[in-house]
Design a protein around this motif. Structure first.
Motif, PDB file in Angstrom:
ATOM      1  N   ARG A  40       8.941   0.211  -1.809  1.00 47.60           N
ATOM      2  CA  ARG A  40       8.199  -0.361  -0.692  1.00 47.60           C
ATOM      3  C   ARG A  40       8.080  -1.863  -0.890  1.00 47.60           C
ATOM      4  NH1 ARG A  40       2.665   2.175   1.846  1.00 47.60           N
ATOM      5  NH2 ARG A  40       2.316   0.625   3.466  1.00 47.60           N
ATOM      6  N   VAL A  41       8.126  -2.618   0.177  1.00 50.88           N
ATOM      7  CA  VAL A  41       7.898  -4.055   0.141  1.00 50.88           C
ATOM      8  C   VAL A  41       6.536  -4.325   0.772  1.00 50.88           C
ATOM      9  CG1 VAL A  41       8.687  -6.329   0.867  1.00 50.88           C
ATOM     10  CG2 VAL A  41      10.365  -4.562   0.259  1.00 50.88           C
ATOM     11  N   ASP A  78      -2.821   2.754   0.496  1.00 49.71           N
ATOM     12  CA  ASP A  78      -2.210   2.246   1.716  1.00 49.71           C
ATOM     13  C   ASP A  78      -1.756   0.791   1.589  1.00 49.71           C
ATOM     14  OD1 ASP A  78      -4.639   0.976   1.603  1.00 49.71           O
ATOM     15  OD2 ASP A  78      -5.441   1.899   3.419  1.00 49.71           O
ATOM     16  N   TRP A  79      -1.953   0.184   0.404  1.00 51.00           N
ATOM     17  CA  TRP A  79      -1.528  -1.185   0.116  1.00 51.00           C
ATOM     18  C   TRP A  79      -2.159  -2.215   1.051  1.00 51.00           C
ATOM     19  CZ3 TRP A  79       0.389  -2.160  -4.425  1.00 51.00           C
ATOM     20  CH2 TRP A  79       1.052  -1.142  -5.101  1.00 51.00           C
ATOM     21  N   THR A  80      -3.355  -1.941   1.496  1.00 52.71           N
ATOM     22  CA  THR A  80      -4.085  -2.922   2.291  1.00 52.71           C
ATOM     23  C   THR A  80      -4.926  -3.804   1.365  1.00 52.71           C
ATOM     24  OG1 THR A  80      -5.896  -1.346   2.597  1.00 52.71           O
ATOM     25  CG2 THR A  80      -4.196  -1.457   4.316  1.00 52.71           C
TER      26      THR A  80
END
Length: 219
Positions: A40-41, A78-80
């Motif tokens: 994932r980026v 969620d990479w927030t």
């Protein structure tokens, strides 16, 4: 008696293959290797170079530090971005201590900034001791001590009840300190320098003393 270790560079070609394994041709393997793709980026939100990334003890979140004068907290589910700490200076390194709920940022302006890990609320500013930008920072003894290093030496800070004071300064290298590491039990500090030596320091009764070879003393 001080203990310093000279580092001798070596290459993997000098190491024989393990018993039962055929010779391995690294050049041939590299030529046929396929480029790896990231899972994932993530848009970090930083606007300048990221210098450091630390994982929280429970592996639920990551903390990053950047030249854009911010420290950011991400939740890995969620990479927030959950929290952003705005500082007056670029940040070289960051350290986290889950037991004390603290975050420490090593800054270019010669200060170390402490904040609550869960809320990013400012706790203390450690300043007035370093003469150069702080390159490394680490917690010790469950967050009761903070160790910060610039190119001249290491400063040990005692943190208690939202206050901090410089406890002791450590020096001895003939060139800048590039990295330091504290043992998991909080009793041993190792500094790595551009002078090609490692120095071991023993943390006893909260006062770092240069590590002595106890076996030789007993003889």
């Amino acid at each position: 008696l001080s203990l310093s270790l000279s580092l001798t560079p070596f290459t993997t070609s000098a190491l024989p293959p393990p018993p039962g394994f055929p010779d391995f041709d690294m050049a041939s393997a590299s030529a046929g290797a396929q480029p790896a793709s990231p899972l994932r980026v993530v848009d970090s939100g930083h606007t300048e170079e990221i210098h450091c990334l630390e994982c929280l003890p429970d592996s639920s979140s990551l903390v990053s530090a950047s030249s854009d004068k911010t420290v950011r907290l991400y939740h890995v589910s969620d990479w927030t971005t959950r929290q952003v700490l705005h500082l007056p200076s670029a940040v070289n390194r960051v350290a986290v201590c889950g037991e004390a709920n603290l975050l420490a940022a090593a800054c270019v302006d010669t200060s170390v900034r402490l904040a609550r890990l869960t809320t990013f609320e400012a706790v203390a500013v450690l300043t007035g001791t370093h003469r150069f930008q702080v390159m490394s920072v680490s917690f010790c003894q469950r967050g009761r001590l903070v160790l910060s290093a610039d190119e001249a030496g290491v400063v040990v800070w005692e943190v208690e009840h939202r206050r901090a004071r410089a406890h002791l300064s450590i020096s001895g290298h003939s060139d800048r300190i590039n990295k330091m590491s504290v043992a998991l039990d909080g009793k041993l500090l190792v500094t790595a320098s551009a002078d090609t030596t490692l120095r071991l320091w023993q943390l006893v009764h909260d006062l770092p003393q240069q590590h002595e070879q106890q076996q030789q003393q007993q003889q």
